[in-house]
Enzyme design. Structure first.
Site, mmCIF file in Angstrom:
data_model
loop_
_atom_site.group_PDB
_atom_site.id
_atom_site.type_symbol
_atom_site.label_atom_id
_atom_site.label_comp_id
_atom_site.label_asym_id
_atom_site.label_seq_id
_atom_site.Cartn_x
_atom_site.Cartn_y
_atom_site.Cartn_z
ATOM 1 C CB SER A 143 -0.845 -0.012 1.283
ATOM 2 O OG SER A 143 -1.492 1.211 1.488
ATOM 3 C CE1 TYR A 156 -3.982 -1.954 5.506
ATOM 4 C CE2 TYR A 156 -3.280 0.260 4.918
ATOM 5 C CZ TYR A 156 -3.764 -0.993 4.538
ATOM 6 O OH TYR A 156 -4.017 -1.258 3.214
HETATM 7 N N1 LIG Z 1 -8.610 -0.309 -1.405
HETATM 8 C C1 LIG Z 1 -7.532 0.405 -1.137
HETATM 9 O O1 LIG Z 1 -7.584 1.656 -1.094
HETATM 10 C C2 LIG Z 1 -6.232 -0.265 -0.906
HETATM 11 C C3 LIG Z 1 -5.063 0.513 -0.943
HETATM 12 C C4 LIG Z 1 -3.850 -0.101 -0.683
HETATM 13 C C5 LIG Z 1 -3.783 -1.444 -0.418
HETATM 14 N N2 LIG Z 1 -4.930 -2.173 -0.378
HETATM 15 C C6 LIG Z 1 -4.827 -3.596 -0.054
HETATM 16 O O2 LIG Z 1 -5.519 -4.341 -1.016
HETATM 17 C C7 LIG Z 1 -5.873 -5.600 -0.466
HETATM 18 C C8 LIG Z 1 -7.304 -5.938 -0.854
HETATM 19 O O3 LIG Z 1 -8.176 -5.028 -0.218
HETATM 20 P P1 LIG Z 1 -9.445 -4.377 -0.939
HETATM 21 O O4 LIG Z 1 -9.188 -2.932 -1.036
HETATM 22 O O5 LIG Z 1 -9.787 -5.142 -2.156
HETATM 23 O O6 LIG Z 1 -10.543 -4.562 0.219
HETATM 24 P P2 LIG Z 1 -11.827 -5.493 0.323
HETATM 25 O O7 LIG Z 1 -12.788 -5.207 -0.768
HETATM 26 O O8 LIG Z 1 -12.308 -5.341 1.732
HETATM 27 O O9 LIG Z 1 -11.239 -6.946 0.117
HETATM 28 C C9 LIG Z 1 -10.492 -7.591 1.115
HETATM 29 C C10 LIG Z 1 -10.424 -9.065 0.781
HETATM 30 O O10 LIG Z 1 -9.636 -9.720 1.782
HETATM 31 C C11 LIG Z 1 -10.334 -10.868 2.185
HETATM 32 N N3 LIG Z 1 -10.005 -11.258 3.552
HETATM 33 C C12 LIG Z 1 -10.063 -10.522 4.675
HETATM 34 N N4 LIG Z 1 -9.719 -11.278 5.745
HETATM 35 C C13 LIG Z 1 -9.450 -12.529 5.266
HETATM 36 C C14 LIG Z 1 -9.063 -13.750 5.848
HETATM 37 N N5 LIG Z 1 -8.863 -13.878 7.175
HETATM 38 N N6 LIG Z 1 -8.883 -14.822 5.043
HETATM 39 C C15 LIG Z 1 -9.092 -14.726 3.709
HETATM 40 N N7 LIG Z 1 -9.440 -13.588 3.097
HETATM 41 C C16 LIG Z 1 -9.632 -12.511 3.867
HETATM 42 C C17 LIG Z 1 -11.811 -10.526 2.047
HETATM 43 O O11 LIG Z 1 -12.555 -11.715 1.853
HETATM 44 P P3 LIG Z 1 -13.496 -12.414 2.955
HETATM 45 O O12 LIG Z 1 -14.028 -11.335 3.853
HETATM 46 O O13 LIG Z 1 -14.543 -13.081 2.109
HETATM 47 O O14 LIG Z 1 -12.601 -13.404 3.652
HETATM 48 C C18 LIG Z 1 -11.792 -9.717 0.756
HETATM 49 O O15 LIG Z 1 -11.887 -10.555 -0.355
HETATM 50 C C19 LIG Z 1 -5.611 -5.498 1.028
HETATM 51 O O16 LIG Z 1 -4.408 -6.148 1.343
HETATM 52 C C20 LIG Z 1 -5.474 -4.003 1.252
HETATM 53 O O17 LIG Z 1 -4.686 -3.695 2.370
HETATM 54 C C21 LIG Z 1 -6.140 -1.624 -0.638
#
Ligand SMILES: NC(=O)c1ccc[n+]([C@@H]2O[C@H](COP(=O)([O-])OP(=O)(O)OC[C@H]3O[C@@H](n4cnc5c(N)ncnc54)[C@H](OP(=O)(O)O)[C@@H]3O)[C@@H](O)[C@H]2O)c1
Length: 248
Positions: A143, A156
């Site tokens: 991130s 985080y």
């Molecule tokens: N969106 C942003 O602005 C942003 C920016 C920088 C980095 N990121 C990173 O991108 C990644 C994906 O996040 P996102 O933005 O796509 O958010 P999101 O829509 O909330 O997706 C998060 C995913 O992680 C899964 N997850 C959470 N806990 C889990 C567990 N214990 N076991 C298996 N899966 C799990 C969730 O699936 P389930 O709940 O079905 O398990 C979901 O599919 C993360 O690592 C986040 O830190 C996001």
């Protein structure tokens, strides 16, 4: 001409929403076989069925990335079904935010378990296969918070810095096996991530910020596809991108 994506077996954690789902859709449309992991089995099964209905190859395996045996089962299922694993995308993550003096110990533990241990378990589950294949690609999701820290985001940011450190150590270790390693560090992307903020005041502020600047999740999918599609001798080690309007 090959796009270097077609036919690859790609395992994606956190494929039930946001970045993981967008990557699964995009890579599948480019001809990859996608193996989807997340806890919400209903969501990933529906996505796999949708992709299969479009003649793609896909498999869903309900997985909690905080449990090494479950992550191993996800990767083993990919190899059993499709005979190899070409790419592992360690994407599952959470973003609870709060000043340390609020003592959100449960949030600290969950964030460390999913964002750090989950990535390590993903690496541990694919390495034996990729070393044997003498080929593979491990993509870890960090991130902007892996480069910067702000008040309220210490835990985080610590987990996302850890992802970069682990990825660099991994990069050096896997050289003898021709395995590629990529860290992708997005800025604000419109997903369900802000729902993981448990403090109502911080959640409201962050959602307001995201509503102003966040970009669609296909931005991530294109970054992933760029890294995977390079010729095998080219290893894209790090991609950092932000919405153009994002200052932080
Ligand atoms: N969106 C942003 O602005 C942003 C920016 C920088 C980095 N990121 C990173 O991108 C990644 C994906 O996040 P996102 O933005 O796509 O958010 P999101 O829509 O909330 O997706 C998060 C995913 O992680 C899964 N997850 C959470 N806990 C889990 C567990 N214990 N076991 C298996 N899966 C799990 C969730 O699936 P389930 O709940 O079905 O398990 C979901 O599919 C993360 O690592 C986040 O830190 C996001």
């Amino acid at each position: 001409m090959s796009n270097n994506i077609e036919g690859k077996v790609i395992v994606i954690t956190g494929a039930s929403s946001g970045l993981g789902e967008a990557a699964a859709r995009h890579l599948s449309s480019e001809g990859a076989t996608v193996v989807l992991g997340a806890r919400r089995g209903d969501r990933i099964r529906a996505l796999a069925e949708e992709l299969i209905a479009r003649r793609a190859k896909a498999l869903a395996v309900a997985t909690d990335v905080t449990n090494f045996d479950q992550v191993k089962r996800l990767v083993d299922a990919a190899v059993q079904a499709f005979e190899r694993v070409d790419v592992m995308i360690n994407n599952a993550g959470l973003m609870p935010q709060s000043p340390l003096d609020r003592l959100k110990v449960e949030d600290w533990n969950r964030t460390i378990d999913v964002n750090i241990k989950g990535v390590l378990y993903g690496i541990g589950a694919v390495l034996p296969y990729m070393e044997k294949q003498r080929a593979g690609h491990i993509i870890n999701v960090s991130s902007v918070a892996g480069h910067k820290v702000r008040a309220g985001g210490a835990v985080y940011a610590a987990t996302k810095h850890a992802v970069r450190v682990i990825s660099e150590g991994l990069r050096e270790e896997v050289k003898p096996y021709d395995i590629r390693t990529t860290v992708i560090s997005p800025g604000a992307v419109d997903t369900e991530l802000t729902d993981s903020i448990t403090e109502p005041d911080i959640s409201a502020n962050t959602k307001r910020f995201y509503a102003q600047v966040a970009v669609p999740a296909d931005s991530f999918a294109r970054a992933v596809a760029f890294a995977i599609s390079q010729p095998v001798e080219i290893d894209i080690n790090e991609i950092l991108y932000r919405p153009t309007r994002q200052e932080y």
